[in-house]
Motif scaffolding. Sequence first.
Motif, PDB file in Angstrom:
ATOM      1  N   MET A 195      34.077  54.088  -0.679  1.00 27.72           N
ATOM      2  CA  MET A 195      35.004  54.494   0.373  1.00 27.72           C
ATOM      3  C   MET A 195      34.580  55.861   0.908  1.00 27.72           C
ATOM      4  O   MET A 195      34.433  56.815   0.142  1.00 27.72           O
ATOM      5  CB  MET A 195      36.441  54.535  -0.158  1.00 27.72           C
ATOM      6  CG  MET A 195      37.455  54.976   0.859  1.00 27.72           C
ATOM      7  SD  MET A 195      39.169  54.844   0.279  1.00 27.72           S
ATOM      8  CE  MET A 195      39.423  53.084   0.404  1.00 27.72           C
ATOM      9  N   ASN A 196      34.360  55.958   2.229  1.00 27.43           N
ATOM     10  CA  ASN A 196      33.858  57.211   2.781  1.00 27.43           C
ATOM     11  C   ASN A 196      34.979  58.236   2.972  1.00 27.43           C
ATOM     12  O   ASN A 196      36.164  57.918   2.906  1.00 27.43           O
ATOM     13  CB  ASN A 196      33.108  56.971   4.104  1.00 27.43           C
ATOM     14  CG  ASN A 196      33.996  56.384   5.194  1.00 27.43           C
ATOM     15  OD1 ASN A 196      35.104  56.868   5.435  1.00 27.43           O
ATOM     16  ND2 ASN A 196      33.514  55.345   5.864  1.00 27.43           N
ATOM     17  N   LYS A 197      34.562  59.466   3.227  1.00 27.88           N
ATOM     18  CA  LYS A 197      35.497  60.585   3.324  1.00 27.88           C
ATOM     19  C   LYS A 197      36.508  60.391   4.444  1.00 27.88           C
ATOM     20  O   LYS A 197      37.700  60.685   4.289  1.00 27.88           O
ATOM     21  CB  LYS A 197      34.720  61.884   3.535  1.00 27.88           C
ATOM     22  CG  LYS A 197      35.591  63.125   3.605  1.00 27.88           C
ATOM     23  CD  LYS A 197      34.764  64.376   3.796  1.00 27.88           C
ATOM     24  CE  LYS A 197      35.644  65.615   3.904  1.00 27.88           C
ATOM     25  NZ  LYS A 197      34.826  66.849   4.128  1.00 27.88           N
ATOM     26  N   ASN A 198      36.047  59.870   5.585  1.00 22.30           N
ATOM     27  CA  ASN A 198      36.953  59.680   6.718  1.00 22.30           C
ATOM     28  C   ASN A 198      38.060  58.680   6.397  1.00 22.30           C
ATOM     29  O   ASN A 198      39.230  58.870   6.775  1.00 22.30           O
ATOM     30  CB  ASN A 198      36.175  59.214   7.948  1.00 22.30           C
ATOM     31  CG  ASN A 198      35.313  60.310   8.550  1.00 22.30           C
ATOM     32  OD1 ASN A 198      35.562  61.497   8.324  1.00 22.30           O
ATOM     33  ND2 ASN A 198      34.312  59.928   9.315  1.00 22.30           N
ATOM     34  N   LYS A 199      37.689  57.616   5.702  1.00 21.26           N
ATOM     35  CA  LYS A 199      38.681  56.615   5.328  1.00 21.26           C
ATOM     36  C   LYS A 199      39.701  57.191   4.342  1.00 21.26           C
ATOM     37  O   LYS A 199      40.905  56.936   4.447  1.00 21.26           O
ATOM     38  CB  LYS A 199      37.989  55.384   4.737  1.00 21.26           C
ATOM     39  CG  LYS A 199      38.943  54.332   4.182  1.00 21.26           C
ATOM     40  CD  LYS A 199      39.970  53.853   5.214  1.00 21.26           C
ATOM     41  CE  LYS A 199      39.317  53.095   6.343  1.00 21.26           C
ATOM     42  NZ  LYS A 199      40.334  52.530   7.288  1.00 21.26           N
ATOM     43  N   ILE A 200      39.214  57.984   3.387  1.00 19.51           N
ATOM     44  CA  ILE A 200      40.126  58.620   2.423  1.00 19.51           C
ATOM     45  C   ILE A 200      41.100  59.537   3.148  1.00 19.51           C
ATOM     46  O   ILE A 200      42.301  59.534   2.883  1.00 19.51           O
ATOM     47  CB  ILE A 200      39.330  59.386   1.355  1.00 19.51           C
ATOM     48  CG1 ILE A 200      38.568  58.398   0.460  1.00 19.51           C
ATOM     49  CG2 ILE A 200      40.255  60.257   0.504  1.00 19.51           C
ATOM     50  CD1 ILE A 200      37.625  59.059  -0.520  1.00 19.51           C
ATOM     51  N   GLU A 201      40.588  60.335   4.074  1.00 14.89           N
ATOM     52  CA  GLU A 201      41.450  61.245   4.829  1.00 14.89           C
ATOM     53  C   GLU A 201      42.477  60.471   5.654  1.00 14.89           C
ATOM     54  O   GLU A 201      43.643  60.884   5.781  1.00 14.89           O
ATOM     55  CB  GLU A 201      40.600  62.142   5.724  1.00 14.89           C
ATOM     56  CG  GLU A 201      39.773  63.163   4.950  1.00 14.89           C
ATOM     57  CD  GLU A 201      38.887  64.005   5.844  1.00 14.89           C
ATOM     58  OE1 GLU A 201      38.768  63.658   7.052  1.00 14.89           O
ATOM     59  OE2 GLU A 201      38.311  65.000   5.354  1.00 14.89           O
ATOM     60  N   GLU A 202      42.058  59.337   6.208  1.00 14.72           N
ATOM     61  CA  GLU A 202      42.974  58.498   6.987  1.00 14.72           C
ATOM     62  C   GLU A 202      44.105  57.966   6.108  1.00 14.72           C
ATOM     63  O   GLU A 202      45.278  57.988   6.507  1.00 14.72           O
ATOM     64  CB  GLU A 202      42.185  57.335   7.596  1.00 14.72           C
ATOM     65  CG  GLU A 202      43.000  56.359   8.393  1.00 14.72           C
ATOM     66  CD  GLU A 202      42.154  55.190   8.883  1.00 14.72           C
ATOM     67  OE1 GLU A 202      42.676  54.051   8.898  1.00 14.72           O
ATOM     68  OE2 GLU A 202      40.985  55.408   9.266  1.00 14.72           O
ATOM     69  N   PHE A 227      42.393  57.508  -4.049  1.00 18.54           N
ATOM     70  CA  PHE A 227      42.063  56.333  -3.251  1.00 18.54           C
ATOM     71  C   PHE A 227      40.705  55.735  -3.598  1.00 18.54           C
ATOM     72  O   PHE A 227      40.515  54.522  -3.465  1.00 18.54           O
ATOM     73  CB  PHE A 227      42.151  56.657  -1.758  1.00 18.54           C
ATOM     74  CG  PHE A 227      43.561  56.722  -1.252  1.00 18.54           C
ATOM     75  CD1 PHE A 227      44.358  55.590  -1.221  1.00 18.54           C
ATOM     76  CD2 PHE A 227      44.110  57.931  -0.829  1.00 18.54           C
ATOM     77  CE1 PHE A 227      45.671  55.637  -0.767  1.00 18.54           C
ATOM     78  CE2 PHE A 227      45.419  57.986  -0.378  1.00 18.54           C
ATOM     79  CZ  PHE A 227      46.209  56.836  -0.345  1.00 18.54           C
ATOM     80  N   GLU A 228      39.770  56.546  -4.041  1.00 16.77           N
ATOM     81  CA  GLU A 228      38.483  55.991  -4.469  1.00 16.77           C
ATOM     82  C   GLU A 228      38.668  55.099  -5.690  1.00 16.77           C
ATOM     83  O   GLU A 228      38.111  53.998  -5.769  1.00 16.77           O
ATOM     84  CB  GLU A 228      37.492  57.117  -4.765  1.00 16.77           C
ATOM     85  CG  GLU A 228      36.892  57.734  -3.522  1.00 16.77           C
ATOM     86  CD  GLU A 228      35.731  58.663  -3.836  1.00 16.77           C
ATOM     87  OE1 GLU A 228      34.587  58.288  -3.526  1.00 16.77           O
ATOM     88  OE2 GLU A 228      35.978  59.747  -4.390  1.00 16.77           O
ATOM     89  N   GLU A 229      39.449  55.569  -6.659  1.00 21.21           N
ATOM     90  CA  GLU A 229      39.695  54.768  -7.852  1.00 21.21           C
ATOM     91  C   GLU A 229      40.498  53.518  -7.529  1.00 21.21           C
ATOM     92  O   GLU A 229      40.245  52.429  -8.070  1.00 21.21           O
ATOM     93  CB  GLU A 229      40.411  55.594  -8.921  1.00 21.21           C
ATOM     94  CG  GLU A 229      39.524  56.616  -9.604  1.00 21.21           C
ATOM     95  CD  GLU A 229      40.142  57.149 -10.890  1.00 21.21           C
ATOM     96  OE1 GLU A 229      40.910  56.417 -11.544  1.00 21.21           O
ATOM     97  OE2 GLU A 229      39.862  58.315 -11.226  1.00 21.21           O
ATOM     98  N   ILE A 230      41.479  53.658  -6.644  1.00 19.24           N
ATOM     99  CA  ILE A 230      42.280  52.500  -6.250  1.00 19.24           C
ATOM    100  C   ILE A 230      41.390  51.457  -5.580  1.00 19.24           C
ATOM    101  O   ILE A 230      41.450  50.257  -5.876  1.00 19.24           O
ATOM    102  CB  ILE A 230      43.420  52.920  -5.305  1.00 19.24           C
ATOM    103  CG1 ILE A 230      44.384  53.879  -6.006  1.00 19.24           C
ATOM    104  CG2 ILE A 230      44.180  51.692  -4.797  1.00 19.24           C
ATOM    105  CD1 ILE A 230      45.407  54.523  -5.078  1.00 19.24           C
ATOM    106  N   ASP A 231      40.527  51.922  -4.672  1.00 19.65           N
ATOM    107  CA  ASP A 231      39.636  51.019  -3.946  1.00 19.65           C
ATOM    108  C   ASP A 231      38.683  50.310  -4.901  1.00 19.65           C
ATOM    109  O   ASP A 231      38.449  49.100  -4.783  1.00 19.65           O
ATOM    110  CB  ASP A 231      38.854  51.818  -2.901  1.00 19.65           C
ATOM    111  CG  ASP A 231      38.056  50.929  -1.966  1.00 19.65           C
ATOM    112  OD1 ASP A 231      38.676  50.088  -1.284  1.00 19.65           O
ATOM    113  OD2 ASP A 231      36.824  51.075  -1.914  1.00 19.65           O
ATOM    114  N   GLU A 232      38.151  51.039  -5.849  1.00 22.09           N
ATOM    115  CA  GLU A 232      37.225  50.448  -6.813  1.00 22.09           C
ATOM    116  C   GLU A 232      37.935  49.397  -7.662  1.00 22.09           C
ATOM    117  O   GLU A 232      37.380  48.337  -7.972  1.00 22.09           O
ATOM    118  CB  GLU A 232      36.628  51.531  -7.707  1.00 22.09           C
ATOM    119  CG  GLU A 232      35.697  51.022  -8.803  1.00 22.09           C
ATOM    120  CD  GLU A 232      34.462  50.315  -8.274  1.00 22.09           C
ATOM    121  OE1 GLU A 232      33.891  49.492  -9.022  1.00 22.09           O
ATOM    122  OE2 GLU A 232      34.064  50.577  -7.120  1.00 22.09           O
TER     123      GLU A 232
END
Length: 285
Positions: A1-8, A213-218
């Motif tokens: 998950m890229n930084k822009n998506k996390i910020e969104e 969000f990175e952990e959730i996405d993974e």
Amino acid sequence: MNKNKIEELELLSTCVREHIITMSADGGCFIGASLSCADLIVYLYSEFLNVNPENLTDPERDYLFLSKGHDVPALYGTLAELGFIDKKRLQNHLSTGDSIYWHPNRNIPGIEFHSGSLGHLPSIAIGVALDCKMRNQTNRVVVIVGDGEMNEGTFWEALLVANAYKLDNLIILVDRNHFQANIRTEDLIPLESLEKKFEAFNCNVNRINGHDFEEIDEAFKGQKTIAGKVNVIVADTIRGKGLPSIEARADRWFCNFTREETEALLGELHGEVKANLESETLIVR
């Protein structure tokens, strides 16, 4: 998950938290638990579930069931931000002229089933997941449960059934905020080790930080499902997340704040000074 998506996603979660805070006045809401699961609900509707305002009657849509129904302000806020319902309806919270109430109601677009009697919606989700399996459909079924409601025997009975039917299209998401009402779970009826308990029921288990969000996405996209096994994600969260003045406080689970207090809490959410809270708390003994 890229930084822009996390910020969104973080921005969207902040907007949802603003709605939750606003709904904690004029009758109040279960603010602490709603704030703990806000990131999870935002992620599911934004990134994972095949469900949107246009496909709510499509039999091939994905399903989300909110078993811990008192967290519905987080769901209301997400549905409003993503266009399922008009944001203005949130102003009707607890009014007699709308269905925006303390627990989910199917009259609201995007809500699949009434909930509030804790421990019961896993059984509903299992029935839907089994139906999808029998129809050879690829729907994903997610049920969000609270850690406190796992003291209900029906929860574990339902899990036995899910295992018997090998429902690998089912995801049980545990909002592990470590509180049941105004008591810590481990002081009331200890739950740990949750991973070992679920593994004993033959589940495929993953444990994550429910605010990352990175952990959730993974966990949802990267975790390899195992054929024939129910998927369980235990998300460690903080009750009251985003508001330091109420985070992890046993006495701030249900709150009926004044309008002045909610304005102060909105400021606190955005990094201003801690709010001065004087309203009474609800205690269960």
